[in-house]
Scaffold this active site. Structure first.
Site, PDB file in Angstrom:
ATOM      1  N   ALA A 163       0.820  -1.213   0.000  1.00 46.58           N
ATOM      2  CA  ALA A 163       0.000   0.000   0.000  1.00 46.58           C
ATOM      3  C   ALA A 163       0.854   1.263   0.000  1.00 46.58           C
ATOM      4  O   ALA A 163       0.350   2.361  -0.200  1.00 46.58           O
ATOM      5  CB  ALA A 163      -0.933   0.013   1.216  1.00 46.58           C
ATOM      6  N   GLU A 164       2.163   1.112   0.255  1.00 46.31           N
ATOM      7  CA  GLU A 164       3.145   2.193   0.140  1.00 46.31           C
ATOM      8  C   GLU A 164       2.776   3.445   0.931  1.00 46.31           C
ATOM      9  O   GLU A 164       2.850   4.576   0.431  1.00 46.31           O
ATOM     10  CB  GLU A 164       3.356   2.547  -1.338  1.00 46.31           C
ATOM     11  CG  GLU A 164       4.003   1.414  -2.115  1.00 46.31           C
ATOM     12  CD  GLU A 164       3.381   1.215  -3.494  1.00 46.31           C
ATOM     13  OE1 GLU A 164       2.546   2.048  -3.893  1.00 46.31           O
ATOM     14  OE2 GLU A 164       3.724   0.230  -4.159  1.00 46.31           O
ATOM     15  N   CYS A 165       2.340   3.239   2.172  1.00 47.70           N
ATOM     16  CA  CYS A 165       2.034   4.343   3.087  1.00 47.70           C
ATOM     17  C   CYS A 165       0.892   5.226   2.593  1.00 47.70           C
ATOM     18  O   CYS A 165       0.780   6.376   3.013  1.00 47.70           O
ATOM     19  CB  CYS A 165       3.271   5.195   3.355  1.00 47.70           C
ATOM     20  SG  CYS A 165       4.654   4.267   4.049  1.00 47.70           S
ATOM     21  N   ASN A 166       0.061   4.718   1.687  1.00 44.05           N
ATOM     22  CA  ASN A 166      -1.063   5.503   1.182  1.00 44.05           C
ATOM     23  C   ASN A 166      -2.265   4.579   0.989  1.00 44.05           C
ATOM     24  O   ASN A 166      -2.717   4.356  -0.140  1.00 44.05           O
ATOM     25  CB  ASN A 166      -0.694   6.178  -0.140  1.00 44.05           C
ATOM     26  CG  ASN A 166      -1.704   7.231  -0.560  1.00 44.05           C
ATOM     27  OD1 ASN A 166      -2.739   7.399   0.070  1.00 44.05           O
ATOM     28  ND2 ASN A 166      -1.411   7.924  -1.639  1.00 44.05           N
TER      29      ASN A 166
END
Length: 277
Positions: A163-166
């Site tokens: 989710a790459e911090c998003n």
């Protein structure tokens, strides 16, 4: 402003730029040493320092890393300033998007599904220097992003996956509902674990030209593996499908080159074209 995002170094250092006449709007919930002039240990009595910078900075200032900022800002100037860097990154991003979006399997189906606003006429203003994508098999199903990450690393590419911090944008693009994410509590530990897919119930997409009304045989097949029973008032046929919980992100910056972008395109094309496993 997070320095690691602007300059790639140092980690854990940033700046909050506030107008002095607007500083009083900020209300601190927690406080620590260095931000108070008086405090007691028995209750929450404390008096914050007067200067905005003093009362908003808790603890010891990270002076060792702050020293590095001088060299980081000097580097930006040597490269022609932030506008020159933006133009360079946009040109690379646009090139990479056009190349990756044209990759096809032998059956003509796309090899990637790319997210974002790259196709907007205003892409230079609304799209950052990243390519978020899924690798697709020839039948359209999603390839393991964790496997891609490992294989890319072996080939010398550093990409982010998950989710790459998003999570907001990630799950919105992937079409995952809030309650479906909540069902993973206790099962998923973060982007680093091996839980890549979630099984969810979705309406069945009928092939082009097929009547909207399903036969009894179709309904029996579909309802055997779903929560929708025969005679459902909405007459909706559903199926269980696997949806990825993340994607792959390739990030571009001032240090990225045309050779880097070209090498990534060739790596994906040579390793994932017509690949099913």
């Amino acid at each position: 402003m997070w320095c690691a995002k602007c300059l790639s170094y140092p980690q854990g250092l940033g700046a909050l730029i506030v107008r002095v006449d607007a500083a009083e709007i900020l209300r601190k919930t927690f406080w620590g040493g260095g931000a108070v002039s008086l405090a007691t240990s028995s209750d929450d009595f404390h008096v914050l320092k007067c200067r905005p910078a003093d009362k908003l900075e808790d603890g010891t200032v990270n002076f060792l890393d702050i020293i590095a900022l001088k060299h980081g800002f000097a580097m930006i100037e040597r490269l022609g300033g932030i506008r020159a860097i933006q133009s360079h990154v946009h040109a690379l991003t646009d090139y990479l998007y056009n190349q990756l979006s044209n990759l096809r399997h032998s059956n003509g189906k796309p090899m990637l599904r790319i997210f974002g606003k790259h196709h907007y006429p205003t892409a230079k203003d609304v799209q950052g220097g990243i390519l978020n994508f899924e690798v697709l098999r020839p039948n359209g199903s999603v390839f393991s992003y964790k496997t891609f990450e490992r294989e890319a690393a072996d080939a010398g590419f550093h990409v982010r996956t998950g989710a790459e911090c998003n999570p907001g944008a990630c799950y919105s693009y992937l079409g995952i509902e809030e309650h479906e994410i909540k069902s993973l509590a206790g099962k998923k530990e973060g982007c680093h674990d091996d839980v890549e897919f979630i099984t969810v119930e979705r309406s069945k997409t009928l092939p082009a030209g097929k009547p909207a009304a399903l036969s009894s045989f179709d309904m029996l097949q579909l309802t055997s593996s779903t929560a929708v029973g025969l005679g459902h008032p909405a007459e909706v046929a559903s199926q269980w499908i696997e949806v990825p919980l993340g994607s792959i992100r390739a990030s571009l910056g001032y240090m990225s080159t045309w050779e880097d972008a070209y090498a990534l395109v060739k790596f994906i094309d040579s390793n994932y074209k017509d690949r099913s496993k």
